[in-house]
Write a protein that holds these residues in place. Structure first.
Motif, PDB file in Angstrom:
ATOM      1  N   ARG A  67       8.477   3.560  -4.383  1.00 56.62           N
ATOM      2  CA  ARG A  67       8.785   2.473  -5.283  1.00 56.62           C
ATOM      3  C   ARG A  67      10.351   2.369  -5.476  1.00 56.62           C
ATOM      4  N   ASN A  68      11.139   3.460  -5.304  1.00 60.81           N
ATOM      5  CA  ASN A  68      12.535   3.556  -5.365  1.00 60.81           C
ATOM      6  C   ASN A  68      13.123   2.270  -4.358  1.00 60.81           C
ATOM      7  N   ASP A  69      12.642   2.539  -3.200  1.00 59.96           N
ATOM      8  CA  ASP A  69      13.155   1.606  -2.125  1.00 59.96           C
ATOM      9  C   ASP A  69      12.891   0.085  -2.692  1.00 59.96           C
ATOM     10  N   VAL A  70      11.855  -0.267  -3.444  1.00 58.37           N
ATOM     11  CA  VAL A  70      11.453  -1.629  -3.959  1.00 58.37           C
ATOM     12  C   VAL A  70      12.880  -1.881  -5.051  1.00 58.37           C
TER      13      VAL A  70
ATOM     14  N   GLY B 292      12.874 -14.435   1.001  1.00 53.67           N
ATOM     15  CA  GLY B 292      11.900 -14.238   2.302  1.00 53.67           C
ATOM     16  C   GLY B 292      11.304 -12.721   2.271  1.00 53.67           C
ATOM     17  N   HIS B 293      10.281 -12.444   2.905  1.00 56.38           N
ATOM     18  CA  HIS B 293       9.319 -11.252   2.899  1.00 56.38           C
ATOM     19  C   HIS B 293      10.164 -10.125   3.527  1.00 56.38           C
ATOM     20  N   ALA B 294      11.022 -10.539   4.392  1.00 59.78           N
ATOM     21  CA  ALA B 294      11.558  -9.375   5.185  1.00 59.78           C
ATOM     22  C   ALA B 294      12.591  -8.599   4.448  1.00 59.78           C
ATOM     23  N   PHE B 295      12.919  -8.979   3.178  1.00 57.69           N
ATOM     24  CA  PHE B 295      13.530  -7.936   2.516  1.00 57.69           C
ATOM     25  C   PHE B 295      12.784  -6.745   1.762  1.00 57.69           C
ATOM     26  N   PHE B 296      11.477  -6.842   1.737  1.00 56.60           N
ATOM     27  CA  PHE B 296      10.873  -5.802   1.325  1.00 56.60           C
ATOM     28  C   PHE B 296       9.958  -5.171   2.664  1.00 56.60           C
ATOM     29  N   MET B 297       9.946  -5.657   3.595  1.00 56.74           N
ATOM     30  CA  MET B 297       9.228  -5.207   4.661  1.00 56.74           C
ATOM     31  C   MET B 297       9.436  -3.563   4.886  1.00 56.74           C
ATOM     32  N   PRO B 298      10.642  -3.070   4.901  1.00 56.70           N
ATOM     33  CA  PRO B 298      10.937  -1.694   5.121  1.00 56.70           C
ATOM     34  C   PRO B 298      10.515  -0.866   4.159  1.00 56.70           C
ATOM     35  N   CYS B 299      10.245  -1.399   2.891  1.00 58.61           N
ATOM     36  CA  CYS B 299       9.948  -0.441   1.682  1.00 58.61           C
ATOM     37  C   CYS B 299       8.863   0.642   2.059  1.00 58.61           C
ATOM     38  N   ILE B 300       9.254   1.760   1.420  1.00 57.23           N
ATOM     39  CA  ILE B 300       8.250   2.955   1.621  1.00 57.23           C
ATOM     40  C   ILE B 300       7.773   3.548   0.232  1.00 57.23           C
TER      41      ILE B 300
ATOM     42  N   LEU C 236      15.675  -0.770  -5.185  1.00 61.64           N
ATOM     43  CA  LEU C 236      16.952  -1.027  -4.607  1.00 61.64           C
ATOM     44  C   LEU C 236      16.802  -2.127  -3.751  1.00 61.64           C
ATOM     45  N   VAL C 237      15.901  -2.731  -3.297  1.00 59.29           N
ATOM     46  CA  VAL C 237      16.171  -4.035  -2.800  1.00 59.29           C
ATOM     47  C   VAL C 237      16.204  -4.909  -3.811  1.00 59.29           C
ATOM     48  N   LEU C 238      15.750  -4.707  -5.094  1.00 58.41           N
ATOM     49  CA  LEU C 238      15.716  -5.897  -6.112  1.00 58.41           C
ATOM     50  C   LEU C 238      17.105  -5.806  -6.712  1.00 58.41           C
ATOM     51  N   ARG C 239      17.954  -4.693  -6.894  1.00 60.68           N
ATOM     52  CA  ARG C 239      19.179  -4.483  -7.311  1.00 60.68           C
ATOM     53  C   ARG C 239      20.176  -4.832  -6.485  1.00 60.68           C
ATOM     54  N   ARG C 240      20.174  -4.502  -5.277  1.00 62.01           N
ATOM     55  CA  ARG C 240      21.121  -4.800  -4.332  1.00 62.01           C
ATOM     56  C   ARG C 240      20.980  -6.076  -3.371  1.00 62.01           C
TER      57      ARG C 240
ATOM     58  N   LYS D  13       0.857  -1.207   0.026  1.00 65.47           N
ATOM     59  CA  LYS D  13      -0.143  -0.071  -0.065  1.00 65.47           C
ATOM     60  C   LYS D  13       0.680   1.249   0.077  1.00 65.47           C
ATOM     61  N   ARG D  14       2.041   1.351   0.726  1.00 67.47           N
ATOM     62  CA  ARG D  14       2.726   2.313   1.004  1.00 67.47           C
ATOM     63  C   ARG D  14       3.584   2.583  -0.497  1.00 67.47           C
ATOM     64  N   THR D  15       4.013   1.458  -1.199  1.00 69.05           N
ATOM     65  CA  THR D  15       4.950   1.737  -2.279  1.00 69.05           C
ATOM     66  C   THR D  15       4.046   1.730  -3.695  1.00 69.05           C
ATOM     67  N   GLY D  16       2.677   1.195  -3.727  1.00 67.83           N
ATOM     68  CA  GLY D  16       1.859   1.378  -4.886  1.00 67.83           C
ATOM     69  C   GLY D  16       2.242   0.178  -5.569  1.00 67.83           C
TER      70      GLY D  16
END
Length: 711
Positions: free
Chosen positions: A636-639, A626-634, A641-645, A598-601
């Motif tokens: 779209r850019n956070d998502v 695991g889901h913990a990789f994406f839990m802190p995302c706020i 970075l998680v995918l890339r790094r 919901k936060r990231t769209g």
């Protein structure tokens, strides 16, 4: 001391008589101010200074913030500012300010601390009446308790008191069910009522949380550790609940009931169980000359010793401390040099006394020796400097004066073992006395009641911050004392019930399979089995390589490990150890990403779910994300970075640099077909360079054109 410094002469009283405020029988220290002056000359003899004294018509008395040291230089803090204003500006002491502070409020309250009042109110007004009516359960509302006791926003204290082990033991209850949000005025607790013998005592648990990376294994250890220690099933599904859980977790860490260690390839038996280490600093100086190796307990033996102390204390049904430790003074006191005067220590333990090696063979019982100057004069009479130059250390009288006059009945004595460990704790029970014996110079004595004597020393940082100094006897700053851990170690005050259950302990081992398990655990592989624990029918003990005596694992010590199943660089647990552990699988839970989605769209729930389906098809279920990789995302850019790094590098390792499979796992079919996908891109190299790569790199993409990550 320098010219111009202000100096005050005072009489110290450990327990004031008829102070101008209500104490409800509790003791309050005070200082009678006899004189105030200004230093005009330092005579540089180490004994005296010249002072211009001011006239004081009548002594004034200061309460609460006091000190019994011979010379006390005021530190820079709020208490000192108030004391200086009282001494130099003639201001009256603000008793209300001190009485409102938590320490003095709890100590002087007629009903004890707020926590004690809460427990007593819940027991007398809810639990006992419900049992008398024959009710199957009773619900206690936090707001009702808060209003009845007149507390101001006391929700945290009420929740902690009603869920705590102390109340559950006193009331003989199982852990309650929490209703509503944690730590709020709307929280309620439902207690199931049964026979008074109901007491929570779990079976020994060896549990490993395992699963792919990012599934919250280490995160979940806090909840599991609290459950094993207290029996409470605490929710952590939202930030408020998680905060409440971590408050309880940190409390248990503070009482040393939870310890945490991370295994790695270099971790060894000597780190975990016990090993030989050379002494350091003051430890070497206290012992015999020359090089030596001392037995040092590892992390497991440390917490096992604490658990065994708690188990024995509960089985013997007694309390080792007269009341709580709050307000007591603590002293470090050495009893003979380690290795050369062990007979002194043993005689003190057997005879229930402490003995000081300073003061010579003189009896200092005469009342005039309350004065340090009188003691110095007496020493010079018997040991004149010209005939006894080796006996002129200031400690001969200074340490003796402290032992005779400053140490008081009820004070706590901690006996060191070197400068970083301790081996006994006692409570002073008598006044100074002199007794000659075959212990040589150790004739200055006081009676004590030994609260704790250890077969093997424990690390000092379990109960005190920092290390001891070489001085034989000195008062320990109360701020250094870890009161919660010390009270738990000594047992606190007995609640008077026969139903004493031992405190529970948990050792959390993160990444348990990263070390050589068989080598690190050694004999423990047998001893950790639940039925072979101390206190169980088939209890076993073994002789450890270095320490004397038998060693066993107590039943109230639980082992909680985590294991990453996707790391191919580490070995799996062997069959012998696997049989001794229960395993709980933690797999990815995409539904927990609803809030982040919901936060990231971005529909992260669907993204992670479909990605893991493809990974399971291409590889196996143990290598999911695991889901913990994406839990802190706020955002779209956070998502991105998680995918890339994090995600793409992990997939790259999973599939051994096979970029086509990485693209398939990401659902990036265009990268495979056309070379230009959403995550990956194919770069066409020059023909000659491409041929060299094609001949040497079997992991290239089609036609020798490797896929690369799009930046």
């Amino acid at each position: 001391m320098q010219p111009g410094d202000r100096i005050v002469m005072r009489d110290y009283r450990s327990r004031s008589v008829k102070p101008p405020f209500e104490t409800n029988g509790a003791g309050v220290s005070s200082m009678a101010i006899r004189a105030i002056g200004t230093i005009i000359q330092n005579r540089n003899d180490g004994l005296s200074v010249a002072v211009d004294w001011e006239d004081i018509t009548e002594p004034r008395t200061w309460y609460f913030y006091t000190n019994n040291e011979t010379v006390w230089r005021l530190p820079e803090n709020e208490d000192s500012i108030k004391l200086i204003a009282f001494l130099l500006d003639g201001q009256e002491q603000d008793y209300a300010w001190y009485l409102a502070r938590p320490y003095w409020r709890d100590r002087l309250s007629s009903g004890g601390s707020d926590a004690d009042r809460i427990r007593r109110h819940a027991l007398e007004e809810f639990i006992e009446p419900a049992r008398a009516r024959g009710d199957a359960s009773v619900t206690i509302g936090v707001r009702a308790v808060n209003d009845a006791l007149g507390l101001k926003d006391g929700w945290p204290n009420i929740c902690q008191a009603l869920e705590g082990r102390k109340f559950l033991d006193i009331a003989a209850l199982a852990p309650p069910t929490r209703i509503g949000k944690p730590i709020s005025s709307a929280t309620s607790f439902q207690f199931v009522l049964g026979e008074a013998s109901v007491a929570w005592s779990p079976d020994p648990t060896n549990l490993i949380l395992y699963g792919p990376p990012g599934t919250g294994k280490t995160y979940a250890t806090a909840r599991e550790a609290v459950r094993l220690c207290t029996g409470m099933e605490m929710d952590d599904s939202d930030p408020v609940a998680r905060a409440a859980l971590m408050v309880e977790y940190e409390r248990l860490v503070g009482t040393k009931q939870i310890a945490f260690v991370t295994f790695h390839q270099s971790y060894a038996y000597e780190d975990f169980v016990e090993g030989l280490r050379p002494p350091s600093g003051g430890e070497a100086a206290e012992g015999a000359p020359g090089f030596r190796l001392d037995v040092r307990p590892g992390r497991f033996r440390e917490i096992a010793t604490l658990a065994e102390q708690a188990r024995k204390r509960a089985s013997e049904h007694h309390s080792v401390a007269d009341g709580h430790l709050a307000g007591r003074r603590f002293w470090k006191m050495g009893l003979g040099a380690i290795g050369t005067e062990d007979d002194v220590y043993q005689a003190c333990i057997d005879g229930k006394f402490v003995a000081l090696g300073w003061g010579g063979d003189l009896d200092w019982s005469d009342p005039r020796f309350t004065s340090l100057d009188a003691m110095r004069d007496e020493w010079q009479v018997h040991f004149a400097a010209e005939h006894h130059p080796d006996d002129q250390q200031p400690s001969q009288t200074g340490q003796t004066w402290t032992f005779r006059n400053a140490m008081k009945d009820g004070d706590i004595v901690i006996v060191p073992y070197g400068n970083s460990a301790f081996r006994a704790i006692g409570q002073v029970t008598g006044e100074y006395y002199f007794e000659r014996s075959d212990l040589g110079a150790y004739s200055q004595r006081r009676q004590v009641r030994w609260l704790l004597t250890l077969d093997e020393p424990l690390p000092l940082d379990l109960i005190i911050d920092g290390k001891f100094t070489m001085r034989t006897l000195y008062q320990i700053d109360d701020k250094r004392i870890r009161h919660a851990a010390l009270e738990r170690l000594l047992g606190g005050a007995n609640d008077g019930s026969d139903n004493q259950t031992p405190d529970q302990f948990v050792l959390v081992i993160d990444e348990i399979n990263r070390a050589n398990i068989s080598k690190v655990f050694g004999e423990l592989i047998t001893l950790i089995e639940p039925d072979k624990r101390l206190g169980r029918p088939n209890a076993l003990t073994v002789k450890l390589p270095y320490s004397p005596g038998d060693f066993g694992v107590p039943a109230n010590l639980h082992i909680l490990g985590t294991m990453n199943t996707a790391d191919r660089s580490i070995a799996l647990l062997d069959t012998a150890l696997r049989r001794r552990f229960d395993f709980k699988e933690l797999m990815p839970e995409p539904e927990k990403l609803a809030a982040a989605a919901k936060r990231t769209g971005i529909d992260l729930v669907a993204l992670l779910g479909e990605m893991n389906d493809r990974i399971e098809y291409l590889h196996d279920r143990e290598h999911q994300i695991g889901h913990a990789f994406f839990m802190p995302c706020i955002t779209r850019n956070d998502v991105d970075l998680v995918l890339r790094r994090k995600v793409i590098p992990l997939l790259q390792e999973y599939f051994y640099e096979d970029w086509e499979k990485v693209a398939q796992a990401l659902g990036d079919g265009e990268a495979v077909k056309t070379g230009q996908g959403r995550f990956l891109a194919r770069k066409v190299l020059a023909p000659r360079l491409a041929l060299r790569i094609s001949a040497t790199n079997g992991g290239a993409g089609r036609s020798g054109r490797p896929l690369t990550c799009r930046s």
